[in-house]
Design a protein around this motif. Structure first.
Motif, PDB file in Angstrom:
ATOM      1  N   THR A   4       2.456 -36.849  15.708  1.00 39.39           N
ATOM      2  CA  THR A   4       2.055 -36.594  17.094  1.00 39.39           C
ATOM      3  C   THR A   4       2.509 -35.197  17.504  1.00 39.39           C
ATOM      4  O   THR A   4       3.437 -34.643  16.904  1.00 39.39           O
ATOM      5  CB  THR A   4       2.699 -37.620  18.053  1.00 39.39           C
ATOM      6  N   PRO A   5       1.892 -34.633  18.524  1.00 40.41           N
ATOM      7  CA  PRO A   5       2.353 -33.334  19.004  1.00 40.41           C
ATOM      8  C   PRO A   5       3.841 -33.344  19.395  1.00 40.41           C
ATOM      9  O   PRO A   5       4.574 -32.408  19.095  1.00 40.41           O
ATOM     10  CB  PRO A   5       1.470 -33.048  20.215  1.00 40.41           C
ATOM     11  N   MET A   6       4.285 -34.439  20.022  1.00 40.72           N
ATOM     12  CA  MET A   6       5.687 -34.531  20.428  1.00 40.72           C
ATOM     13  C   MET A   6       6.593 -34.620  19.200  1.00 40.72           C
ATOM     14  O   MET A   6       7.666 -33.998  19.160  1.00 40.72           O
ATOM     15  CB  MET A   6       5.904 -35.745  21.338  1.00 40.72           C
ATOM     16  N   GLY A   7       6.180 -35.370  18.203  1.00 44.30           N
ATOM     17  CA  GLY A   7       6.962 -35.475  16.968  1.00 44.30           C
ATOM     18  C   GLY A   7       7.074 -34.128  16.265  1.00 44.30           C
ATOM     19  O   GLY A   7       8.149 -33.738  15.794  1.00 44.30           O
ATOM     20  N   ALA A   8       5.960 -33.415  16.184  1.00 39.19           N
ATOM     21  CA  ALA A   8       5.967 -32.085  15.555  1.00 39.19           C
ATOM     22  C   ALA A   8       6.837 -31.128  16.359  1.00 39.19           C
ATOM     23  O   ALA A   8       7.580 -30.321  15.794  1.00 39.19           O
ATOM     24  CB  ALA A   8       4.545 -31.542  15.449  1.00 39.19           C
ATOM     25  N   PHE A   9       6.756 -31.229  17.694  1.00 40.79           N
ATOM     26  CA  PHE A   9       7.554 -30.380  18.578  1.00 40.79           C
ATOM     27  C   PHE A   9       9.040 -30.562  18.289  1.00 40.79           C
ATOM     28  O   PHE A   9       9.767 -29.593  18.066  1.00 40.79           O
ATOM     29  CB  PHE A   9       7.240 -30.722  20.048  1.00 40.79           C
ATOM     30  N   PHE A  10       9.504 -31.819  18.290  1.00 35.35           N
ATOM     31  CA  PHE A  10      10.934 -32.066  18.110  1.00 35.35           C
ATOM     32  C   PHE A  10      11.414 -31.761  16.694  1.00 35.35           C
ATOM     33  O   PHE A  10      12.548 -31.327  16.506  1.00 35.35           O
ATOM     34  CB  PHE A  10      11.298 -33.493  18.530  1.00 35.35           C
ATOM     35  N   ARG A  11      10.550 -31.963  15.700  1.00 38.31           N
ATOM     36  CA  ARG A  11      10.942 -31.594  14.336  1.00 38.31           C
ATOM     37  C   ARG A  11      11.193 -30.086  14.239  1.00 38.31           C
ATOM     38  O   ARG A  11      12.192 -29.648  13.674  1.00 38.31           O
ATOM     39  CB  ARG A  11       9.855 -32.011  13.350  1.00 38.31           C
ATOM     40  N   PRO A  16      13.279 -25.152  12.598  1.00 42.58           N
ATOM     41  CA  PRO A  16      12.040 -24.380  12.663  1.00 42.58           C
ATOM     42  C   PRO A  16      11.262 -24.436  11.342  1.00 42.58           C
ATOM     43  O   PRO A  16      11.819 -24.239  10.270  1.00 42.58           O
ATOM     44  CB  PRO A  16      12.524 -22.959  12.968  1.00 42.58           C
ATOM     45  N   GLY A  17       9.977 -24.772  11.474  1.00 39.32           N
ATOM     46  CA  GLY A  17       9.101 -24.870  10.307  1.00 39.32           C
ATOM     47  C   GLY A  17       8.894 -26.297   9.823  1.00 39.32           C
ATOM     48  O   GLY A  17       7.931 -26.587   9.111  1.00 39.32           O
ATOM     49  N   TRP A  18       9.777 -27.207  10.197  1.00 38.48           N
ATOM     50  CA  TRP A  18       9.662 -28.595   9.739  1.00 38.48           C
ATOM     51  C   TRP A  18       8.396 -29.253  10.288  1.00 38.48           C
ATOM     52  O   TRP A  18       7.663 -29.925   9.562  1.00 38.48           O
ATOM     53  CB  TRP A  18      10.912 -29.366  10.157  1.00 38.48           C
ATOM     54  N   GLY A  19       8.110 -29.050  11.564  1.00 34.40           N
ATOM     55  CA  GLY A  19       6.896 -29.630  12.154  1.00 34.40           C
ATOM     56  C   GLY A  19       5.647 -29.095  11.482  1.00 34.40           C
ATOM     57  O   GLY A  19       4.717 -29.842  11.176  1.00 34.40           O
ATOM     58  N   GLN A  20       5.614 -27.794  11.206  1.00 38.77           N
ATOM     59  CA  GLN A  20       4.473 -27.185  10.537  1.00 38.77           C
ATOM     60  C   GLN A  20       4.333 -27.745   9.117  1.00 38.77           C
ATOM     61  O   GLN A  20       3.225 -28.053   8.677  1.00 38.77           O
ATOM     62  CB  GLN A  20       4.624 -25.657  10.478  1.00 38.77           C
ATOM     63  N   ILE A 166      12.031 -22.454  19.858  1.00 41.18           N
ATOM     64  CA  ILE A 166      11.033 -22.783  20.892  1.00 41.18           C
ATOM     65  C   ILE A 166       9.636 -22.404  20.411  1.00 41.18           C
ATOM     66  O   ILE A 166       8.691 -23.195  20.540  1.00 41.18           O
ATOM     67  CB  ILE A 166      11.390 -22.107  22.229  1.00 41.18           C
ATOM     68  N   LEU A 167       9.490 -21.207  19.857  1.00 39.55           N
ATOM     69  CA  LEU A 167       8.179 -20.784  19.339  1.00 39.55           C
ATOM     70  C   LEU A 167       7.687 -21.716  18.243  1.00 39.55           C
ATOM     71  O   LEU A 167       6.511 -22.106  18.226  1.00 39.55           O
ATOM     72  CB  LEU A 167       8.245 -19.350  18.813  1.00 39.55           C
ATOM     73  N   SER A 168       8.579 -22.068  17.333  1.00 34.78           N
ATOM     74  CA  SER A 168       8.205 -22.967  16.244  1.00 34.78           C
ATOM     75  C   SER A 168       7.792 -24.328  16.789  1.00 34.78           C
ATOM     76  O   SER A 168       6.793 -24.908  16.341  1.00 34.78           O
ATOM     77  CB  SER A 168       9.375 -23.123  15.268  1.00 34.78           C
ATOM     78  N   ALA A 169       8.549 -24.839  17.758  1.00 36.25           N
ATOM     79  CA  ALA A 169       8.244 -26.152  18.333  1.00 36.25           C
ATOM     80  C   ALA A 169       6.895 -26.148  19.054  1.00 36.25           C
ATOM     81  O   ALA A 169       6.080 -27.063  18.869  1.00 36.25           O
ATOM     82  CB  ALA A 169       9.360 -26.559  19.289  1.00 36.25           C
ATOM     83  N   VAL A 170       6.650 -25.127  19.855  1.00 33.04           N
ATOM     84  CA  VAL A 170       5.373 -25.037  20.582  1.00 33.04           C
ATOM     85  C   VAL A 170       4.218 -24.878  19.593  1.00 33.04           C
ATOM     86  O   VAL A 170       3.171 -25.534  19.725  1.00 33.04           O
ATOM     87  CB  VAL A 170       5.412 -23.877  21.609  1.00 33.04           C
ATOM     88  N   HIS A 171       4.409 -24.032  18.592  1.00 33.53           N
ATOM     89  CA  HIS A 171       3.361 -23.828  17.574  1.00 33.53           C
ATOM     90  C   HIS A 171       3.062 -25.144  16.850  1.00 33.53           C
ATOM     91  O   HIS A 171       1.885 -25.487  16.635  1.00 33.53           O
ATOM     92  CB  HIS A 171       3.817 -22.759  16.578  1.00 33.53           C
ATOM     93  N   ALA A 172       4.089 -25.883  16.471  1.00 32.44           N
ATOM     94  CA  ALA A 172       3.902 -27.153  15.765  1.00 32.44           C
ATOM     95  C   ALA A 172       3.198 -28.172  16.649  1.00 32.44           C
ATOM     96  O   ALA A 172       2.292 -28.895  16.184  1.00 32.44           O
ATOM     97  CB  ALA A 172       5.231 -27.684  15.281  1.00 32.44           C
ATOM     98  N   ALA A 173       3.580 -28.250  17.916  1.00 33.53           N
ATOM     99  CA  ALA A 173       2.940 -29.207  18.840  1.00 33.53           C
ATOM    100  C   ALA A 173       1.459 -28.871  19.030  1.00 33.53           C
ATOM    101  O   ALA A 173       0.611 -29.763  19.030  1.00 33.53           O
ATOM    102  CB  ALA A 173       3.679 -29.191  20.179  1.00 33.53           C
ATOM    103  N   ARG A 174       1.149 -27.591  19.156  1.00 30.59           N
ATOM    104  CA  ARG A 174      -0.262 -27.193  19.313  1.00 30.59           C
ATOM    105  C   ARG A 174      -1.045 -27.509  18.050  1.00 30.59           C
ATOM    106  O   ARG A 174      -2.180 -27.978  18.119  1.00 30.59           O
ATOM    107  CB  ARG A 174      -0.347 -25.701  19.643  1.00 30.59           C
ATOM    108  N   ALA A 175      -0.430 -27.222  16.893  1.00 31.98           N
ATOM    109  CA  ALA A 175      -1.114 -27.505  15.622  1.00 31.98           C
ATOM    110  C   ALA A 175      -1.360 -29.006  15.474  1.00 31.98           C
ATOM    111  O   ALA A 175      -2.427 -29.421  15.007  1.00 31.98           O
ATOM    112  CB  ALA A 175      -0.301 -26.982  14.453  1.00 31.98           C
TER     113      ALA A 175
END
Length: 181
Positions: A4-11, A16-20, A166-175
């Motif tokens: 989920t976007p929230m899961g990717a955000f928190f990862r 940083p990079g884990w959500g991606q 923060i950038l990584s989290a936002v990028h992961a949530a958007r992706a």
């Protein structure tokens, strides 16, 4: 199950990079993870520089002014770098403060209070120093500034680390949001 976007955000907020990476965006994940690693290496480097420069100015004070700064607070270290000797400090600071407190009334000066204040607050004994020469005095000041700058740079890296997360989290949530659509 899809991320989920929230899961990717928190990862990515945590690492940083884990959500991606969990979304299959390995290049983006590597970029954020590499940036994070670089930030922490830089932070550690600045902390090491700060410590080395601190040791350098302590040694300069010991050899050039005869004062051991180990265990001394920042204010004392600043004073050592602001006055050529403890005698100068005692004259320009302690005696002035005593005069302002006890010699205000020219018709009734409190000489006993004045002398007691000077005796209590004068730097002497193990607190005394005298810079042997101007070069050592100036070197000490420059070394202290260099140590302070290294500390500021290390602290700045903490801000960069937060921004990277923060950038990584936002990028992961958007992706993750784009992948869900």
């Amino acid at each position: 199950p899809p991320v989920t976007p929230m899961g990717a955000f928190f990862r990515s907020l945590a690492v940083p990079g884990w959500g991606q990476a969990t979304l299959g965006r390995r290049t983006a994940g590597k970029v954020f993870a590499t940036a994070e690693l670089g930030i922490w290496v830089t932070f550690a480097s600045f902390r090491i520089q700060e410590q080395m420069r601190r040791e350098a100015y302590r040694e300069t004070a010991l050899l050039g002014a005869g004062i051991d700064l180990k265990g001394r607070d920042e204010e004392f270290r600043r004073i050592v770098g602001a006055f050529s000797s403890s005698d100068e400090y005692n004259l320009y600071v302690v005696a002035r403060d005593a005069a302002n407190l006890y010699l205000r009334d020219p018709y009734n000066p409190d000489m006993a209070g004045y002398r007691a204040y000077i005796a209590k607050y004068s730097l002497q004994g193990k607190d005394a120093w005298h810079w042997a020469n101007r070069d050592a005095f100036l070197r000490y000041g420059a070394q202290r500034k260099d140590a302070h700058r290294a500390a500021i740079r290390a602290n700045s890296m903490l801000g960069v680390a937060i921004a990277n997360r923060i950038l990584s989290a936002v990028h992961a949530a958007r992706a993750a949001g784009q992948a869900a659509n």
